[in-house]
Design a protein around this motif. Structure first.
Motif, PDB file in Angstrom:
ATOM      1  N   TYR B  35       0.850  -1.179   0.000  1.00  0.00           N
ATOM      2  CA  TYR B  35       0.000   0.000   0.000  1.00  0.00           C
ATOM      3  C   TYR B  35       0.891   1.236   0.000  1.00  0.00           C
ATOM      4  O   TYR B  35       2.029   1.207   0.450  1.00  0.00           O
ATOM      5  N   ARG B  36       0.323   2.353  -0.474  1.00  0.00           N
ATOM      6  CA  ARG B  36       1.006   3.640  -0.410  1.00  0.00           C
ATOM      7  C   ARG B  36       0.160   4.598   0.421  1.00  0.00           C
ATOM      8  O   ARG B  36      -1.071   4.655   0.264  1.00  0.00           O
ATOM      9  N   GLN B  37       0.820   5.333   1.286  1.00  0.00           N
ATOM     10  CA  GLN B  37       0.114   6.307   2.117  1.00  0.00           C
ATOM     11  C   GLN B  37       0.765   7.670   1.940  1.00  0.00           C
ATOM     12  O   GLN B  37       1.863   7.913   2.461  1.00  0.00           O
ATOM     13  N   ARG B  38       0.085   8.532   1.185  1.00  0.00           N
ATOM     14  CA  ARG B  38       0.590   9.887   1.028  1.00  0.00           C
ATOM     15  C   ARG B  38       0.241  10.695   2.267  1.00  0.00           C
ATOM     16  O   ARG B  38      -0.702  10.388   2.992  1.00  0.00           O
ATOM     17  N   LEU B  39       0.965  11.751   2.488  1.00  0.00           N
ATOM     18  CA  LEU B  39       0.805  12.561   3.682  1.00  0.00           C
ATOM     19  C   LEU B  39      -0.652  13.001   3.842  1.00  0.00           C
ATOM     20  O   LEU B  39      -1.224  13.602   2.932  1.00  0.00           O
ATOM     21  N   GLY B  40      -1.239  12.667   4.980  1.00  0.00           N
ATOM     22  CA  GLY B  40      -2.606  13.086   5.279  1.00  0.00           C
ATOM     23  C   GLY B  40      -3.681  12.335   4.532  1.00  0.00           C
ATOM     24  O   GLY B  40      -4.854  12.732   4.583  1.00  0.00           O
ATOM     25  N   GLY B  42      -5.384   8.368   3.072  1.00  0.00           N
ATOM     26  CA  GLY B  42      -5.578   6.975   3.427  1.00  0.00           C
ATOM     27  C   GLY B  42      -4.616   6.066   2.697  1.00  0.00           C
ATOM     28  O   GLY B  42      -3.711   6.512   1.995  1.00  0.00           O
ATOM     29  N   LEU B  43      -4.813   4.780   2.869  1.00  0.00           N
ATOM     30  CA  LEU B  43      -3.946   3.793   2.239  1.00  0.00           C
ATOM     31  C   LEU B  43      -4.439   3.494   0.829  1.00  0.00           C
ATOM     32  O   LEU B  43      -5.609   3.187   0.618  1.00  0.00           O
ATOM     33  N   GLU B  44      -3.523   3.573  -0.107  1.00  0.00           N
ATOM     34  CA  GLU B  44      -3.831   3.313  -1.516  1.00  0.00           C
ATOM     35  C   GLU B  44      -3.279   1.936  -1.884  1.00  0.00           C
ATOM     36  O   GLU B  44      -2.072   1.690  -1.786  1.00  0.00           O
ATOM     37  N   PHE B  45      -4.166   1.035  -2.286  1.00  0.00           N
ATOM     38  CA  PHE B  45      -3.755  -0.323  -2.656  1.00  0.00           C
ATOM     39  C   PHE B  45      -2.883  -0.283  -3.903  1.00  0.00           C
ATOM     40  O   PHE B  45      -3.231   0.345  -4.903  1.00  0.00           O
ATOM     41  N   LEU B  46      -1.754  -0.978  -3.859  1.00  0.00           N
ATOM     42  CA  LEU B  46      -0.855  -1.034  -5.015  1.00  0.00           C
ATOM     43  C   LEU B  46      -0.891  -2.393  -5.693  1.00  0.00           C
ATOM     44  O   LEU B  46      -1.164  -2.492  -6.886  1.00  0.00           O
ATOM     45  N   ILE B  47      -0.592  -3.451  -4.916  1.00  0.00           N
ATOM     46  CA  ILE B  47      -0.464  -4.784  -5.499  1.00  0.00           C
ATOM     47  C   ILE B  47      -0.609  -5.832  -4.419  1.00  0.00           C
ATOM     48  O   ILE B  47      -0.366  -5.567  -3.238  1.00  0.00           O
ATOM     49  N   TYR B  48      -1.030  -7.017  -4.851  1.00  0.00           N
ATOM     50  CA  TYR B  48      -1.245  -8.134  -3.944  1.00  0.00           C
ATOM     51  C   TYR B  48      -0.547  -9.369  -4.514  1.00  0.00           C
ATOM     52  O   TYR B  48      -0.596  -9.615  -5.727  1.00  0.00           O
ATOM     53  N   LEU B  60      -1.033  -0.393  -9.215  1.00  0.00           N
ATOM     54  CA  LEU B  60       0.261   0.235  -9.510  1.00  0.00           C
ATOM     55  C   LEU B  60       0.021   1.511 -10.328  1.00  0.00           C
ATOM     56  O   LEU B  60      -0.621   1.464 -11.379  1.00  0.00           O
ATOM     57  N   PRO B  61       0.549   2.654  -9.865  1.00  0.00           N
ATOM     58  CA  PRO B  61       0.197   3.949 -10.466  1.00  0.00           C
ATOM     59  C   PRO B  61       0.690   4.128 -11.901  1.00  0.00           C
ATOM     60  O   PRO B  61       0.064   4.865 -12.660  1.00  0.00           O
ATOM     61  N   SER B  62       1.818   3.514 -12.235  1.00  0.00           N
ATOM     62  CA  SER B  62       2.364   3.689 -13.579  1.00  0.00           C
ATOM     63  C   SER B  62       3.319   2.550 -13.863  1.00  0.00           C
ATOM     64  O   SER B  62       3.607   1.725 -12.989  1.00  0.00           O
ATOM     65  N   ASP B  63       3.811   2.498 -15.088  1.00  0.00           N
ATOM     66  CA  ASP B  63       4.756   1.419 -15.447  1.00  0.00           C
ATOM     67  C   ASP B  63       6.133   1.637 -14.837  1.00  0.00           C
ATOM     68  O   ASP B  63       7.033   0.816 -15.011  1.00  0.00           O
ATOM     69  N   ARG B  64       6.315   2.730 -14.101  1.00  0.00           N
ATOM     70  CA  ARG B  64       7.570   2.905 -13.379  1.00  0.00           C
ATOM     71  C   ARG B  64       7.601   2.041 -12.115  1.00  0.00           C
ATOM     72  O   ARG B  64       8.657   1.840 -11.540  1.00  0.00           O
ATOM     73  N   GLN B  84       8.748  13.408  -7.754  1.00  0.00           N
ATOM     74  CA  GLN B  84       8.437  13.968  -6.440  1.00  0.00           C
ATOM     75  C   GLN B  84       7.091  13.461  -5.918  1.00  0.00           C
ATOM     76  O   GLN B  84       6.919  13.285  -4.706  1.00  0.00           O
ATOM     77  N   GLU B  85       6.157  13.204  -6.824  1.00  0.00           N
ATOM     78  CA  GLU B  85       4.848  12.722  -6.374  1.00  0.00           C
ATOM     79  C   GLU B  85       4.893  11.295  -5.842  1.00  0.00           C
ATOM     80  O   GLU B  85       3.892  10.807  -5.302  1.00  0.00           O
ATOM     81  N   ASP B  86       6.053  10.633  -5.997  1.00  0.00           N
ATOM     82  CA  ASP B  86       6.199   9.287  -5.432  1.00  0.00           C
ATOM     83  C   ASP B  86       6.483   9.343  -3.928  1.00  0.00           C
ATOM     84  O   ASP B  86       6.460   8.307  -3.249  1.00  0.00           O
TER      85      ASP B  86
END
Lengths: 113, 114
Positions: B35-40, B42-48, B60-64, B84-86
């Protein structure tokens, strides 16, 4: 698609006062519902979960939550808040037979003396 | 180990560099989540992962972004050409993998991209 809404970004309560944190979910079938707590410097910890059965669920640290299907809600409650309860609280929903758990944006709880 | 372990706990990198984040799940846990948690936020699901297979990479937000897992053990999340947005806390969780159940979370990796 599943979604979770926690309407309150932050809440401040006095120590000893009661607490209710709101959570609304969107899901077509019977959801699996969770509350997690994230204390400063610590990882997320499960407080309680609802899968089926009794709609009032007891958790750790004196917390409870009630599932209300008619309101699509799963609010977290505690009769008397302690200073150590200050933390961020996340409501989450999962799909039956699935694996993905979707989290709300969280509610930060501040406790004043 | 006794819990989910993530390393490094903090990572500062320059924009455009690649980073690799590591997660050691609880022994015996077949399911692993990122999961990814940006400042302030919630948790963003990435991969399982279920074992070393990833049935759902839709978060996954992008192919990077890519992730892999060795058997039912260590997982690595790689971010190429960081932006920077990562910048965020990247959280790993594991479970016994028998359906919806309690997730055990690590303490996360705080990634800062300058």
């Amino acid at each position: 698609a599943q979604s979770v809404t926690q309407p309150d970004i932050h809440i401040t309560v006095s120590e000893g006062a009661s607490l209710e944190l709101r959570c609304n979910y969107s899901y077509g079938a019977t959801p699996y519902l969770f509350w997690y707590v994230q204390s400063p410097g610590q990882g997320l910890q499960l407080l309680l979960k609802y899968f089926s059965g009794d709609t009032l669920v007891q958790g750790i640290k004196g917390f409870e939550a009630e599932f209300k299907r008619s309101q699509s809600s799963f609010n977290l409650r505690k009769p008397s808040v302690h200073w150590s309860d200050a933390a961020e609280y996340f409501c989450a929903v999962g799909e039956e037979g699935g694996f993905k758990t979707i989290f709300g944006a969280g509610t930060r709880l501040f406790v004043k003396a | 180990g006794a819990g989910v372990s993530q390393s490094p706990s903090n990572k500062v990198t320059e924009k455009g560099k690649d980073v690799e984040l590591r997660c050691d799940p609880i022994s015996g846990h077949t399911a692993l989540y990122w999961y990814r948690q940006r400042l302030g936020q919630g948790l963003e699901f990435l991969i399982y992962f279920q074992g070393n297979s990833a049935p759902d990479k839709s978060g996954l937000p992008s192919d990077r972004f890519s992730a892999e897992r060795t058997g039912e053990s260590v997982s690595t999340l790689t971010i190429q050409r960081t932006q920077q947005e990562d910048s965020a806390v990247y959280l790993c969780a594991s479970s016994f993998g028998q359906g919806q159940e309690k997730l055990f979370f690590g303490s996360g990796t705080q990634l800062s991209v300058l």
